[in-house]
Design an enzyme around this catalytic site. Structure first.
Site, mmCIF file in Angstrom:
data_model
loop_
_atom_site.group_PDB
_atom_site.id
_atom_site.type_symbol
_atom_site.label_atom_id
_atom_site.label_comp_id
_atom_site.label_asym_id
_atom_site.label_seq_id
_atom_site.Cartn_x
_atom_site.Cartn_y
_atom_site.Cartn_z
ATOM 1 N N HIS A 43 0.803 -1.229 0.000
ATOM 2 C CA HIS A 43 0.000 0.000 0.000
ATOM 3 C C HIS A 43 0.838 1.281 0.000
ATOM 4 C CE1 HIS A 43 -3.902 -1.842 0.051
ATOM 5 N NE2 HIS A 43 -3.581 -2.614 1.073
ATOM 6 N N ASP A 84 -1.484 -6.081 -3.487
ATOM 7 C CA ASP A 84 -1.929 -4.755 -3.034
ATOM 8 C C ASP A 84 -0.728 -3.834 -2.831
ATOM 9 O OD1 ASP A 84 -4.628 -5.032 -3.255
ATOM 10 O OD2 ASP A 84 -5.075 -4.730 -1.135
ATOM 11 N N HIS A 117 -6.478 -3.946 -5.076
ATOM 12 C CA HIS A 117 -6.113 -2.538 -5.232
ATOM 13 C C HIS A 117 -5.241 -2.294 -6.453
ATOM 14 C CE1 HIS A 117 -7.986 -0.590 -1.821
ATOM 15 N NE2 HIS A 117 -7.690 -1.659 -1.095
ATOM 16 N N ARG A 367 -10.809 1.828 10.563
ATOM 17 C CA ARG A 367 -11.726 0.789 10.060
ATOM 18 C C ARG A 367 -12.786 0.421 11.087
ATOM 19 N NH1 ARG A 367 -9.547 -2.729 5.768
ATOM 20 N NH2 ARG A 367 -10.736 -4.432 6.671
ATOM 21 N N ARG A 402 -10.218 6.097 4.303
ATOM 22 C CA ARG A 402 -9.054 5.241 4.513
ATOM 23 C C ARG A 402 -8.087 5.709 5.583
ATOM 24 N NH1 ARG A 402 -10.472 0.617 1.907
ATOM 25 N NH2 ARG A 402 -8.270 0.016 1.873
#
Length: 533
Positions: A43, A84, A117, A367, A402
């Site tokens: 990420h 990802d 992603h 989250r 996010r």
């Protein structure tokens, strides 16, 4: 989709997908050793964070040390990623993860799974990323809709010091609903188990690999309790014939996969603690948390066709404990990779530096907040989108938020962390009776899902199967009246399973992005007061 699998295998096995094919097979009675190194869910973390944690320069130093130690013992070494690579840090996002993929090439990755992603951008960006990489990006269960053929390289076969290793890539079937529908509309994401079983059998017949690995981006859900998610690695292991795979190197659920002595998930793992990977149907399942915080290291003995796990570790990459101290010995940055990545970091920083406003309190985008309950940050995001299109109310899925925003000055970088996907702002004009039908679907996504509804400007109750007491701006909805709703392009196109709006009368897409309208709103209304959201 079973009818397309034979054509998938025929194509993948006749195309030149294997690399460094071995011409000789070591004797069956020879004992050899394989060290498997792995990471996942990178990420965008090519650079270390503000506290000096992780980053690819420190990871390179650790990987070089681990390889040297393994080679000194005569071990073969393979380095894999559970996918990802995209999305999470603005400096990377604004450069389409070019530093990340090129950095991975310098770190010596042998293969990676294509993650969901990897479809946050148009497909031509993924094509560029494949071109930047000197290792294969794999997925055997992504097919072209129009002909059922593999959309990406399904597998690779590599040789390491005479040891032949087959690697099959797999991607979560949830990608079709959690990736941008505009980018994946021409692709099918099919059940990975039958694809894996048949492909493994054919690879073994053709190449006789010593080891077969699935590198996946599907998630580890203990005891196959995948809940609202698509089935993951445990389900895969249980649903392929014994002997299909030796190990699964995973990603997606972004956790350290550690199982305690009672076979239960060790959810209290901390750096330095012992970790035993999961095992299902004779297949070892491993995952190394996220962001390059750890490098997983598994050592296998291979003798007479049997693979025995000798040891397993999750090795921290410059992580700090709760007191701000290094959890383990500090790892120096590799100077070559740091020098290579520094211009990318500088270029990214130049695009996002400087404050755009301030907030008076912490706005929680974690989250376990935005996917479970209404959030003041969700209110701020939606208020900005409503203001951009003159909407009466607005909504987004919680998974579209996010990151959090700390109290104090807010930079464009902070905003891009909240909104890394560059979704456009759209709106639709509803008549009251249509709106009730739409919200009856959108309001029912459960907590702990990316689809969980965040909303502003409306209120309602749910009684049994009915949506009741619907109000907009504090007033009951009138069936014949028209109301404007703001929503981002991802949810409007059906992302996260929301009803598709793009073909309906009254729908309009703008060119403004979620990050831009949030930036503009904060600039105009700063300082933002949490109590007023």
């Amino acid at each position: 989709m079973r009818f397309i699998i034979p054509s998938l295998l025929a194509l993948s096995l006749t195309a030149c997908y294997s690399t460094q094919q071995s011409t000789t097979q070591a004797a069956d009675n020879t004992t050899r050793y394989l060290t498997v190194l792995h990471t996942n869910d990178h990420h965008g973390r090519f650079w270390h964070n503000e506290d000096g944690e992780y980053g690819m320069a420190a990871r390179k130093t650790l990987l070089d040390k681990l390889r040297a130690q393994a080679h000194a013992k005569g071990h073969s070494v393979v380095l894999l990623s559970g996918g990802d690579i995209n999305t999470g840090v603005p400096e990377s996002d604004l450069q389409h993860a070019e530093p990340d993929f090129k950095g991975m090439s310098m770190l010596g990755y042998d293969a990676m799974a294509i993650g969901n992603h990897e479809f946050d951008n148009p497909l031509d960006v993924l094509d560029k990323q494949i071109g930047w990489s000197n290792f294969p990006l794999l997925s055997a269960n992504i097919l072209h809709k129009h002909n059922g053929e593999p959309a990406y390289q399904p597998y690779t076969v590599i040789e390491k010091q005479g040891l032949k290793i087959a690697i099959i890539g797999l991607t979560t079937v949830d990608t079709v609903k959690i990736a941008n529908p505009e980018f994946v509309g021409g692709l099918d994401f099919v059940d990975p188990a039958p694809v894996t079983a048949q492909l493994s059998e054919q690879i073994k017949a053709k190449y006789s690999p010593d080891v077969t690995i699935a590198v996946t981006h599907m998630g580890h859900y203990h005891d196959a309790a995948f809940g609202i998610n698509a089935p993951g690695d445990v389900t895969l292991a249980r649903n392929v014939p014994a002997g299909t795979l030796d190990m699964i190197i995973g990603g997606h659920s972004q956790e350290p996969v550690c199982i305690d002595e009672n076979g239960k998930e060790d959810s209290a793992y901390v750096p330095g603690k012992a970790c035993q990977p999961d095992q299902q149907n004779g297949i070892w399942i491993m995952q190394a948390h996220e962001w390059g915080k750890y490098v997983g290291k598994a050592v296998f003995e291979i003798s007479q066709g049997k693979k025995t796990l000798q040891s397993y570790e999750l090795l921290p990459v410059n992580l700090k404990d709760e007191q701000g101290q290094w959890a383990t010995n500090y790892i120096e940055h590799d100077p070559e990779i740091k020098a290579f990545l520094a211009p990318y970091q500088k270029a990214g920083e130049s695009k996002i530096s400087g404050a755009v406003g301030e907030v008076d309190a912490f706005l929680d985008g974690r989250r376990n907040t935005v996917r479970f309950k209404q959030s003041p940050l969700g209110d701020l995001v939606i208020k900005a989108q409503m203001a951009a299109v003159g909407a009466d109310f607005g909504l987004i899925s919680g998974g579209g938020i996010r990151a959090s925003i700390k109290a104090g000055e807010v930079s464009y970088k902070d905003i891009l962390k909240v909104h890394p996907f560059r979704n456009r702002i759209t709106y639709i004009d509803w008549r009251g009776e249509q709106l009730i039908d739409y919200l009856s679907v959108a309001s029912r996504f459960p907590p702990d899902s990316g689809a969980y509804l965040q909303y502003h400007g409306i209120e309602f109750d749910i009684q049994g199967d009915k949506l009741t007491n619907l109000k907009i701006q504090g007033k009951p909805v009138e069936p014949g009246k028209t109301y404007r709703m703001s929503i981002n392009s991802y949810n409007a196109a059906g992302g996260d399973g929301y009803p598709v709006l793009t073909d309906l009368p009254g729908f309009t897409a703008t060119d403004s992005t979620d990050a831009q309208v949030l930036k503009d709103y904060i600039e105009r209304h700063s300082p933002i007061k949490r109590s007023a959201l």
